[in-house]
Design a protein around this motif. Structure first.
Motif, mmCIF file in Angstrom:
data_model
loop_
_atom_site.group_PDB
_atom_site.id
_atom_site.type_symbol
_atom_site.label_atom_id
_atom_site.label_comp_id
_atom_site.label_asym_id
_atom_site.label_seq_id
_atom_site.Cartn_x
_atom_site.Cartn_y
_atom_site.Cartn_z
ATOM 1 N N GLY A 323 0.795 -1.221 0.000
ATOM 2 C CA GLY A 323 0.000 0.000 0.000
ATOM 3 C C GLY A 323 0.827 1.269 0.000
ATOM 4 N N GLY A 324 1.942 1.248 -0.728
ATOM 5 C CA GLY A 324 2.815 2.412 -0.764
ATOM 6 C C GLY A 324 3.840 2.423 0.346
ATOM 7 N N HIS A 325 3.798 1.425 1.215
ATOM 8 C CA HIS A 325 4.728 1.364 2.341
ATOM 9 C C HIS A 325 5.586 0.090 2.296
ATOM 10 C CE1 HIS A 325 2.569 4.683 4.399
ATOM 11 N NE2 HIS A 325 1.519 4.156 3.807
ATOM 12 N N GLY A 326 5.492 -0.657 1.214
ATOM 13 C CA GLY A 326 6.239 -1.908 1.102
ATOM 14 C C GLY A 326 7.684 -1.687 0.688
ATOM 15 N N GLN A 327 8.484 -2.718 0.855
ATOM 16 C CA GLN A 327 9.888 -2.688 0.472
ATOM 17 C C GLN A 327 10.197 -3.908 -0.385
ATOM 18 O OE1 GLN A 327 12.267 -2.499 4.030
ATOM 19 N NE2 GLN A 327 11.013 -0.916 4.967
ATOM 20 N N ILE A 328 11.273 -3.835 -1.130
ATOM 21 C CA ILE A 328 11.684 -4.958 -1.978
ATOM 22 C C ILE A 328 12.478 -5.958 -1.142
ATOM 23 C CG2 ILE A 328 13.073 -5.628 -3.980
ATOM 24 C CD1 ILE A 328 12.426 -2.891 -5.193
ATOM 25 N N ALA A 329 12.142 -7.222 -1.269
ATOM 26 C CA ALA A 329 12.819 -8.283 -0.520
ATOM 27 C C ALA A 329 14.133 -8.645 -1.206
ATOM 28 C CB ALA A 329 11.925 -9.516 -0.417
ATOM 29 N N ASN A 330 14.995 -9.378 -0.499
ATOM 30 C CA ASN A 330 16.194 -9.884 -1.161
ATOM 31 C C ASN A 330 15.992 -11.337 -1.581
ATOM 32 O OD1 ASN A 330 16.892 -11.644 0.968
ATOM 33 N ND2 ASN A 330 18.406 -10.263 1.836
ATOM 34 N N GLU A 331 17.002 -11.910 -2.215
ATOM 35 C CA GLU A 331 16.856 -13.242 -2.791
ATOM 36 C C GLU A 331 16.796 -14.351 -1.741
ATOM 37 O OE1 GLU A 331 19.890 -13.796 -5.728
ATOM 38 O OE2 GLU A 331 19.089 -12.249 -7.072
ATOM 39 N N GLY A 332 17.069 -14.008 -0.486
ATOM 40 C CA GLY A 332 16.934 -14.997 0.584
ATOM 41 C C GLY A 332 15.500 -15.326 0.896
ATOM 42 N N ALA A 333 14.569 -14.457 0.463
ATOM 43 C CA ALA A 333 13.128 -14.697 0.508
ATOM 44 C C ALA A 333 12.524 -14.671 1.908
ATOM 45 C CB ALA A 333 12.778 -16.015 -0.195
ATOM 46 N N VAL A 334 13.121 -13.890 2.833
ATOM 47 C CA VAL A 334 12.525 -13.713 4.154
ATOM 48 C C VAL A 334 12.561 -12.232 4.531
ATOM 49 C CG1 VAL A 334 13.222 -16.025 4.904
ATOM 50 C CG2 VAL A 334 14.656 -14.069 5.468
ATOM 51 N N SER A 335 11.781 -11.883 5.522
ATOM 52 C CA SER A 335 11.713 -10.494 5.972
ATOM 53 C C SER A 335 12.879 -10.156 6.898
ATOM 54 C CB SER A 335 10.395 -10.265 6.724
ATOM 55 O OG SER A 335 10.418 -9.042 7.427
ATOM 56 N N PRO A 336 13.352 -8.906 6.872
ATOM 57 C CA PRO A 336 14.386 -8.470 7.817
ATOM 58 C C PRO A 336 13.926 -8.570 9.276
ATOM 59 C CG PRO A 336 14.177 -6.905 6.011
ATOM 60 C CD PRO A 336 13.030 -7.863 5.891
ATOM 61 N N GLU A 347 19.420 -7.876 -3.406
ATOM 62 C CA GLU A 347 18.002 -7.522 -3.468
ATOM 63 C C GLU A 347 17.404 -8.015 -4.784
ATOM 64 O OE1 GLU A 347 16.432 -3.284 -4.125
ATOM 65 O OE2 GLU A 347 16.340 -3.515 -1.924
ATOM 66 N N ASN A 348 16.143 -8.432 -4.715
ATOM 67 C CA ASN A 348 15.448 -8.812 -5.946
ATOM 68 C C ASN A 348 15.421 -7.628 -6.905
ATOM 69 O OD1 ASN A 348 14.756 -11.466 -5.212
ATOM 70 N ND2 ASN A 348 12.939 -10.767 -4.103
ATOM 71 N N LYS A 349 15.661 -7.916 -8.185
ATOM 72 C CA LYS A 349 15.722 -6.849 -9.173
ATOM 73 C C LYS A 349 15.146 -7.329 -10.497
ATOM 74 C CE LYS A 349 19.004 -3.735 -11.474
ATOM 75 N NZ LYS A 349 20.440 -3.359 -11.625
ATOM 76 N N ARG A 350 14.322 -6.505 -11.091
ATOM 77 C CA ARG A 350 13.752 -6.874 -12.378
ATOM 78 C C ARG A 350 14.780 -6.646 -13.488
ATOM 79 N NH1 ARG A 350 8.348 -5.107 -15.864
ATOM 80 N NH2 ARG A 350 7.787 -7.278 -16.275
ATOM 81 N N ASP A 351 14.915 -7.659 -14.364
ATOM 82 C CA ASP A 351 15.844 -7.563 -15.488
ATOM 83 C C ASP A 351 15.290 -8.452 -16.597
ATOM 84 O OD1 ASP A 351 17.923 -7.671 -17.337
ATOM 85 O OD2 ASP A 351 19.493 -7.673 -15.816
ATOM 86 N N LEU A 352 14.445 -7.893 -17.447
ATOM 87 C CA LEU A 352 13.801 -8.684 -18.493
ATOM 88 C C LEU A 352 14.805 -9.227 -19.501
ATOM 89 C CD1 LEU A 352 10.546 -6.587 -19.145
ATOM 90 C CD2 LEU A 352 10.721 -8.851 -18.085
ATOM 91 N N LYS A 353 15.901 -8.516 -19.717
ATOM 92 C CA LYS A 353 16.923 -9.004 -20.635
ATOM 93 C C LYS A 353 17.560 -10.276 -20.084
ATOM 94 C CE LYS A 353 21.196 -7.685 -23.006
ATOM 95 N NZ LYS A 353 22.222 -6.611 -23.202
ATOM 96 N N LYS A 354 17.881 -10.277 -18.787
ATOM 97 C CA LYS A 354 18.461 -11.453 -18.158
ATOM 98 C C LYS A 354 17.463 -12.603 -18.147
ATOM 99 C CE LYS A 354 21.670 -13.643 -15.829
ATOM 100 N NZ LYS A 354 22.949 -14.042 -16.475
ATOM 101 N N ALA A 355 16.188 -12.305 -17.900
ATOM 102 C CA ALA A 355 15.162 -13.343 -17.923
ATOM 103 C C ALA A 355 15.095 -13.993 -19.303
ATOM 104 C CB ALA A 355 13.806 -12.746 -17.557
ATOM 105 N N ALA A 356 15.164 -13.166 -20.343
ATOM 106 C CA ALA A 356 15.099 -13.692 -21.710
ATOM 107 C C ALA A 356 16.303 -14.588 -22.013
ATOM 108 C CB ALA A 356 15.028 -12.538 -22.705
ATOM 109 N N GLU A 357 17.487 -14.179 -21.562
ATOM 110 C CA GLU A 357 18.692 -14.981 -21.787
ATOM 111 C C GLU A 357 18.572 -16.358 -21.130
ATOM 112 O OE1 GLU A 357 21.852 -12.639 -20.229
ATOM 113 O OE2 GLU A 357 21.861 -11.194 -21.905
ATOM 114 N N LEU A 358 18.076 -16.399 -19.912
ATOM 115 C CA LEU A 358 17.934 -17.669 -19.196
ATOM 116 C C LEU A 358 16.903 -18.564 -19.865
ATOM 117 C CD1 LEU A 358 18.013 -16.260 -15.559
ATOM 118 C CD2 LEU A 358 19.681 -17.845 -16.542
ATOM 119 N N LEU A 359 15.803 -17.982 -20.311
ATOM 120 C CA LEU A 359 14.772 -18.766 -20.992
ATOM 121 C C LEU A 359 15.289 -19.305 -22.323
ATOM 122 C CD1 LEU A 359 11.717 -16.467 -20.203
ATOM 123 C CD2 LEU A 359 12.080 -18.788 -19.316
ATOM 124 N N ASP A 360 16.021 -18.487 -23.033
ATOM 125 C CA ASP A 360 16.604 -18.946 -24.303
ATOM 126 C C ASP A 360 17.566 -20.107 -24.065
ATOM 127 O OD1 ASP A 360 15.194 -17.036 -25.700
ATOM 128 O OD2 ASP A 360 16.880 -15.628 -25.850
#
Length: 547
Positions: A323-336, A347-360
């Motif tokens: 609700g506008g007060h959330g934070q991005i989690a890290n790759e460990g997948a648990v809360s601080p 930290e989790n990060k969006r990277d569509l180029k990297k996603a495409a490379e892995l899928l390819d």
């Protein structure tokens, strides 16, 4: 004139009740009694006011007993999420070197009494552990025997090296029980006689008004565990959080209690300008997450799972979930907010180029030019996402995941039966047949084992089965948490879990949330705000004082 149905305050012949002077006063005025005590603490909740029994943990009364209220906890979690005996029955303990025994110590008996006037005895203590076994309480079934060492000590013996795990699991809804009431009750969940509410906690149940959805409690005089600074408690249930907040703004209630149900962030603007209300903000240990099914393809493919992790829009998810007060989690997948959190992971990060490379690389390519990728054999790829709940937030999150993954060429559809049929969802988990499972690590699970309980191919002590990840190293780390003898060992094993979450992507935390349990600050001070839990906790009854 409407006749109100009142549950008898007298608890008939069982309990002596003090006069309820001022108990029905709903003006919101707090009058001091010259001692700094809070005369009446008015608590608002959305849990239903019913089920006044030591064996009911779902009602408003049952939830409040998580905090040594009317029933006295065996032990509890402190502000840091670690075990403490403060304000509980057992004051200290020792875990044996082999983690198969725990010796529990309590204050000399004699001054502590049940609310019906009977003294608490060692027979009650021994009876409690036996009775929980009779009632098939899972963790208590692990106890092989109970030894009385002396007048203030007992020893629990376990069949496995999980004594410390037992201590952390048996925290919230287990209490010392009066033998003279429960010894002849075979079906504890069905027992609803007035004496079912008799406990030895700091507050005795006085009465309940079913029409007003309010129950009333009074502090025990000369309570031996410490000076109680809140003389009376009124617990009022509301149909929704909006009406609860309106009541707080008018002074009808002093504080919101929700256990793990935080205030909806859309309601925060209604109290932000009120100088007499603190929003009660803290980090939430609970997280919404997706976990992958390792018995299904393509979710058992590492490149696919990592591609999904790169394809998600975490800023949008944090905004929507928090609700506008959330934070991005890290790759460990648990809360601080979780004990043993590893802040070193990326930290989790969006990277569509990297996603495409892995899928390819994994052979998931768009062969027909429609913008959606196919499986390596050319057949359509349509990954199903199962929802743990049918609430709007689950639907909203699922829709965002669908949109995000479509932008990476991954077609995802919601398994609609998981929205309409909880039995189907449970069977899907039991059969380990899901591909992606959208769920939540609750506050209770977050305090012990966390997301690993939903990822690892294990059956929880509650007999629920969620996870499908059977990697030996992961299961060893999970076992390391369960068999830890102290918090250092637990944290080390939990950090191993987080590192493997980062490396193998068996699950993804979608956002870090904050919790809000508002409380008034104009008439009461001494509040202690526990992360994820709020200011109603085991310290409230002894520290909240009138201004």
């Amino acid at each position: 004139m409407k006749i109100k149905r009142v549950i008898a305050a007298c608890l008939a012949a069982v309990m002596v009740v003090l006069p309820l002077s001022g108990c029905g006063n709903s003006s919101g005025e707090q009058q001091g009694n010259g001692s700094g005590h809070v005369e009446v603490l008015r608590i608002g909740t959305t849990y239903k006011n019913d089920g006044y029994s030591a064996m009911n943990s779902e009602s408003a009364y049952g939830r409040l007993n998580y905090h040594s209220f009317s029933q006295l906890n065996l032990w509890r979690f402190d502000e840091e999420g670690k075990l403490t005996g403060d304000g509980c029955f057992f004051k200290k303990w020792e875990i044996s070197d082999d983690n198969r025994q725990v010796t529990l110590h309590f204050d000399p008996l004699g001054s502590l009494k049940w609310h019906d006037g009977e003294p608490v005895t060692i027979e009650d203590v021994l009876f409690t552990f036996d009775y929980y076994k009779q009632q098939n309480m899972t963790w208590f079934l692990k106890i092989t025997s109970v030894d009385q060492i002396d007048d203030t000590s007992i020893r629990l013996n376990f069949d496995e090296d999980e004594a410390f795990a037992f201590m952390n699991e048996a925290t919230l809804s287990y209490y010392i029980l009066p033998k003279h009431i429960w010894e002849n009750v075979t079906e504890s969940k069905k027992y609803t006689e007035p004496d079912a509410a008799v406990g030895c906690g700091p507050y005795k149940f006085v009465s309940a008004d079913a029409d007003a959805q309010t129950s009333y409690y009074e502090a025990v005089s000369d309570y031996p565990l410490g000076e109680i600074t809140v003389d009376k408690v009124e617990l009022k249930s509301f149909d929704n959080q909006s009406s609860l907040i309106m009541a707080m703004q008018s002074g009808e209630i002093d504080v919101m209690y929700g256990y793990s149900s935080s205030l909806d962030t859309t309601l925060l603007p209604t109290i932000e300008s009120d100088p007499n209300i603190d929003p009660g903000e803290s980090l939430n240990s609970a997280t919404y997450q997706i976990v992958f099914g390792f018995n299904q393809y393509p979710t058992n493919d590492l490149n696919f799972r990592k591609a999904v992790r790169y394809a998600l829009d975490y800023e949008l998810l944090a905004q929507s979930i928090g609700g506008g007060h959330g934070q991005i989690a890290n790759e460990g997948a648990v809360s601080p907010a979780c004990l043993g959190y590893d802040s070193s992971l990326p930290e989790n990060k969006r990277d569509l180029k990297k996603a495409a490379e892995l899928l390819d690389q994994a052979g998931f390519v768009d062969k027909d030019g429609d913008g959606m990728r196919e499986l390596p054999d050319g057949s359509p790829m349509n990954v199903k996402i199962a929802l743990q709940g049918s609430t709007e937030i689950y639907k909203r999150i699922a829709e965002m995941i669908q949109t995000n993954l479509a932008e990476a060429g991954i077609r995802v559809s919601v398994d609609e039966q998981t929205i309409s049929n909880p039995d189907y969802t449970k069977q899907l988990r039991t059969n380990s047949a899901y591909e992606i499972y959208l769920g939540m690590t609750t506050v209770g699970i977050a305090s012990w084992t966390g997301i690993a309980s939903y990822i690892a191919d294990i059956t929880m002590t509650s007999n629920q089965h969620f996870g499908t990840y059977a990697d030996p190293a992961y299961l060893d780390a999970y076992s390391g948490m369960m068999k830890s003898k102290n918090y250092d060992e637990y944290s080390a094993a939990f950090k191993d879990i987080q590192k493997m979450n980062a490396q193998e992507a068996p699950g993804i935390a979608l956002a870090i949330m904050k919790t809000y349990f508002p409380y008034r600050t104009d008439k009461i001070t001494g509040w202690v705000n526990y992360p994820s839990r709020g200011v109603i906790n085991g310290e409230t009854w002894y520290k909240a004082v009138a201004k």
